[in-house]
Scaffold this motif. Structure first.
Motif, PDB file in Angstrom:
ATOM      1  N   ASP A  79      40.388  51.379  34.564  1.00  0.00           N
ATOM      2  CA  ASP A  79      40.348  51.776  35.974  1.00  0.00           C
ATOM      3  C   ASP A  79      41.552  52.643  36.321  1.00  0.00           C
ATOM      4  OD1 ASP A  79      39.478  51.367  38.900  1.00  0.00           O
ATOM      5  OD2 ASP A  79      41.523  50.585  38.889  1.00  0.00           O
ATOM      6  N   LYS A  80      42.730  52.262  35.824  1.00  0.00           N
ATOM      7  CA  LYS A  80      43.933  53.041  36.107  1.00  0.00           C
ATOM      8  C   LYS A  80      43.823  54.449  35.523  1.00  0.00           C
ATOM      9  CE  LYS A  80      47.404  49.399  36.615  1.00  0.00           C
ATOM     10  NZ  LYS A  80      48.674  48.846  36.094  1.00  0.00           N
ATOM     11  N   GLU A  81      43.306  54.519  34.299  1.00  0.00           N
ATOM     12  CA  GLU A  81      43.170  55.839  33.674  1.00  0.00           C
ATOM     13  C   GLU A  81      42.170  56.700  34.450  1.00  0.00           C
ATOM     14  OE1 GLU A  81      42.333  55.667  29.539  1.00  0.00           O
ATOM     15  OE2 GLU A  81      44.332  54.921  29.014  1.00  0.00           O
ATOM     16  N   ALA A  82      41.081  56.065  34.907  1.00  0.00           N
ATOM     17  CA  ALA A  82      40.070  56.813  35.664  1.00  0.00           C
ATOM     18  C   ALA A  82      40.622  57.302  36.994  1.00  0.00           C
ATOM     19  CB  ALA A  82      38.843  55.929  35.898  1.00  0.00           C
ATOM     20  N   ASP A  90      37.387  48.639  44.526  1.00  0.00           N
ATOM     21  CA  ASP A  90      38.628  47.944  44.886  1.00  0.00           C
ATOM     22  C   ASP A  90      38.439  46.435  44.915  1.00  0.00           C
ATOM     23  OD1 ASP A  90      39.817  50.388  45.093  1.00  0.00           O
ATOM     24  OD2 ASP A  90      39.771  50.485  47.291  1.00  0.00           O
ATOM     25  N   ALA A  91      37.302  45.969  45.359  1.00  0.00           N
ATOM     26  CA  ALA A  91      37.029  44.529  45.429  1.00  0.00           C
ATOM     27  C   ALA A  91      36.971  43.920  44.030  1.00  0.00           C
ATOM     28  CB  ALA A  91      35.716  44.276  46.167  1.00  0.00           C
ATOM     29  N   TYR A 143      39.403  40.770  39.577  1.00  0.00           N
ATOM     30  CA  TYR A 143      39.931  40.665  38.216  1.00  0.00           C
ATOM     31  C   TYR A 143      41.396  40.217  38.233  1.00  0.00           C
ATOM     32  CZ  TYR A 143      35.859  43.096  36.203  1.00  0.00           C
ATOM     33  OH  TYR A 143      34.607  43.440  35.783  1.00  0.00           O
ATOM     34  N   GLU A 144      42.184  40.803  39.133  1.00  0.00           N
ATOM     35  CA  GLU A 144      43.604  40.451  39.210  1.00  0.00           C
ATOM     36  C   GLU A 144      43.782  38.990  39.598  1.00  0.00           C
ATOM     37  OE1 GLU A 144      45.059  43.337  41.945  1.00  0.00           O
ATOM     38  OE2 GLU A 144      45.474  44.853  40.388  1.00  0.00           O
TER      39      GLU A 144
END
Length: 734
Positions: free
Chosen positions: A188-191, A224-225, A230-231
């Motif tokens: 997700d961060k890379e995207a 975002d949800a 996940y976090e």
């Protein structure tokens, strides 16, 4: 945790004999682990160890993943592969049975590793056993089945594992969930175009990662949800049981990247090594998973040795064994390891206060409590231990006292305080006997690794062993004022009871005597109505035993007591020595740029007290006139109790110092031609490479003071003349 101090017989030693045994021999890790966040050890609990999950591959060994934010002592990005290569090359440790292909999770310690471990254990003994006046014991590794059945290990000492249906790979369920979710968050961060730090790789590998992350996870932007969910899962991964882990795997469609298949539902796997004792193999047993049970079983003898005084603490240092499902994290997860455990016995009516708590109440710790974790956060709160106990964050003074003492010990041996946090166990993660538990976690390239567990074990262990055996594992305390007690009393017809039940008589009698007052009140009615009672007696018949009123009476009795009898509670700090050693190596490691433009040189900045070798003796050349001086200096250092090595190879002075910087040797003495003239030598300090020069005896006295900790290098520089003559990199021996 390859320790030389354990006796081959593994007999229980008395406190005096244990101390003598340890001193004569002068003297690595637990259970569990936690991934990028946390790694478990201490008290066993159904919640598992947490280390990074790895996907098994055929014919190709996949390198371990590393935390991207691990740094060296000097703040440089930590290259774990380079560090481990150096540690193995310098023989700090090496895989066991390597020429036979090795066995996963088993390691041997070489000379520097043994010395480092012995020095850490020596400081541990001084910091805890001597400082707290503890009673040391050395108990057997082989443990009968009944002992560990009673303690709960047979039923509850387990991790959750699942299986890939295609290739049969066995996966740690919690690690599997954690690893896949972390990879998705990374994708997700890379995207999103956010920077994801990675270890340097070849251009070919970098190009391959443009479309996919490591592990085969595509760079896909998540809602975002979903990111938040996940976090939150990762923040409380330690709190999930097997069923919940299975639900997470199904809900989020987690698949093994190596096969694309979803693993089977998690099942429980007991971590103990089973064996049989004796040639007939009739006595089932295990290799102990912790050293604590030997201390509990000898409680009555230790109390007597301590002249009946409470509170007191016992301690034990020894090997333990856990059959880890997937031991792929080097020294952080092994199957045989050294533990150092303390059992502090305390009167529960005293609210578990500690007489020396005031000495540590201003010590500040970084806390990650269970409420913060359950909220999905891993942000720590810095607070003094005094305030934490006052606010109820930490349950009691004795537990808080040991948390502070643990922090002081870790700092003393060289652990970076910025990389220490104390994480509280969550409910599902808590061991079945514990009422509060905190882990001292150290940040490494494997993430947050649990290296010390501090648990309030309440009165669980002594109670269950006393109930099983009938042994009086209690404290008898004379009262200042007698008290009158009215209660139900068990009266057994001993003349006929034993002959009637034969070999089971004692077990049934112990079960009756172990009943509570509430249970006895019910038994009275049952006895009156039926003329008999039925009680639970595990291991006899089908677990139910009838006792008639001819053999048993239950009477309401009044008695006056001058002695109070109670079962102590236990606070247990449990240290995984191997994990602490590895964390210490990472926290002490840094690289120094080479003056000659060569590859950066590795340095291990161990504190002098724990460094494997304290001093390097370097003759300037192989000139035979230096030999007597080298021997004399070496002998004087030995007499002063300072370990030293001689490096008289043909390498340059700089090269010789450099390879001993890799071993963590804090000081070096150079013998040169000036020494032959006036008896002076140079003393070099490892980290600064600065040198002083003085007479040999003054240098030896300075080294001794530095090793003992009574002086710092700044003190020595202020007292002895600086030496700036030779450049160590350029002087070459001919």
């Amino acid at each position: 945790m390859k320790s030389s101090f354990l006796s081959l017989t593994r007999r229980l030693s008395s406190p005096l004999a244990g101390t003598l045994h340890s001193n004569l021999l002068n003297i690595s890790r637990p259970r569990a682990a936690v991934p990028i966040r946390s790694l478990h050890l201490a008290s066993f609990s159904p919640s598992a160890p947490r280390l990074r999950f790895q996907i098994p591959q055929t014919n190709k060994k996949k390198p371990e993943k590393m935390s991207t934010d691990a740094t060296t002592l000097k703040g440089q990005p930590l290259d774990r592969a380079a560090l481990e290569s150096m540690l193995r090359r310098r023989l700090f440790y090496t895989p066991s049975f390597e020429i036979y292909g090795g066995v996963s999770g088993l390691y041997d310690y070489g000379p520097p590793g043994c010395a480092l471990q012995a020095n850490v254990i020596d400081l541990w003994r001084k910091h805890f056993i001597l400082e707290e006046d503890m009673l040391e014991v050395d108990c057997t590794v082989l443990t009968p089945h009944d002992v560990l059945k009673t303690s709960g290990h047979v039923d509850k000492f387990a991790d959750w594992m699942c299986k890939d249906p295609k290739n049969g790979d066995i996966l740690r369920a919690d690690h599997f969930v954690e690893d896949i979710l972390e990879q998705r968050l990374k994708g997700d961060k890379e995207a999103r175009g956010l920077k994801v730090e990675e270890k340097e790789e070849t251009d070919k590998k970098k190009a391959a990662k443009k479309k996919k992350n490591k592990g085969g996870v595509e760079a896909v932007k998540l809602d975002d949800a979903v990111v938040k969910e996940y976090e939150e899962i990762l923040a409380q991964i330690d709190n999930y049981n097997g069923e919940q882990l299975g639900q997470l795997i199904t809900k989020h469609d987690l698949r093994n990247p190596a096969t694309g298949f979803q693993p089977t539902p998690p099942v429980s796997f007991n971590l103990m090594f089973q064996t049989s004792i004796g040639p007939s193999s009739n006595l089932a047993g295990y290799l102990r998973p912790e050293t604590a049970q030997g201390q509990f079983l000898n409680f009555a003898k230790l109390l007597e040795f301590n002249t009946g005084q409470m509170p007191f603490a016992s301690a034990s240092i020894g090997k333990s064994y856990r059959n880890e499902i997937s031991p792929r994290a080097g020294l952080l997860r092994v199957r045989e390891f050294l533990m150092a455990e303390i059992e502090h016995f305390v009167d529960p009516e005293g609210h578990k206060k500690h007489a020396r708590f005031h000495e540590v109440e201003d010590v500040e710790l970084a806390f990650l409590d269970r409420h913060t974790q359950l909220s999905g956060s891993t942000v720590v709160k810095r607070q003094t231990i005094g305030q934490a106990v006052k606010d109820g964050v930490v349950d009691n003074e004795t537990l808080g006292y040991f948390l502070a003492r643990v922090l002081l010990f870790l700092k003393k041996i060289g652990i970076d305080e910025r990389k220490i946090r104390f994480r509280q166990h969550m409910d599902n993660e808590m061991a079945h006997y514990a009422c509060d538990c905190w882990d001292a976690e150290l940040h490494t390239s494997a993430g947050w690794v649990e290296c010390v567990g501090c648990a309030d074990r309440s009165a669980y262990d002594l109670s269950v062993h006393a109930k099983k055996t009938g042994a009086p594992l209690v404290v008898r305390q004379r009262l200042e004022e007698p008290i009158t007690i009215e209660e139900w009393d068990i009266v057994i017809d001993k003349k006929n009871f034993g002959p009637f039940y034969k070999k089971d008589g004692k077990t049934i009698e112990n079960a009756l005597l172990a009943t509570t007052q509430e249970q006895r009140g019910k038994l009275v009615k049952e006895l009156e109505e039926n003329g008999k009672v039925v009680i639970d007696v595990p291991g006899v018949n089908d677990g139910k035993v009838e006792v008639s009123k001819d053999l048993l009476a239950i009477k309401w009795a009044k008695r006056v007591e001058n002695v109070r009898e109670y079962t102590p509670n236990v606070i247990e700090p449990s240290f995984g020595i191997g994990r602490i050693l590895y964390s210490l190596m990472e926290h002490s490691f840094w690289t120094r740029a080479s003056d000659g433009g060569d590859e950066a040189r590795g340095v291990l900045s161990f504190p002098p007290a724990v460094a494997p070798t304290k001093c390097l003796i370097v003759p300037l050349s192989s000139n035979k006139d230096f030999t007597p001086e080298v021997r004399k200096l070496s002998q004087k250092l030995r007499s002063a109790g300072v370990s030293s090595r001689v490096d008289d190879s043909s390498a340059s002075i700089g090269k010789r110092y450099s390879r001993n910087d890799e071993l963590g040797t804090p000081f070096g003495v150079t013998i040169d031609f000036q020494t032959l003239k006036d008896g002076t030598v140079t003393l070099r300090e490892r980290d600064s490479t600065r040198q002083v020069r003085a007479e040999e005896d003054k240098i030896i006295a300075a080294i001794k003071a530095l090793v003992d900790g009574t002086k710092t290098w700044q003190d020595v520089e202020s007292e002895l003349p600086l030496f700036e003559g030779q450049q160590e990199v350029e002087v070459t021996v001919r």
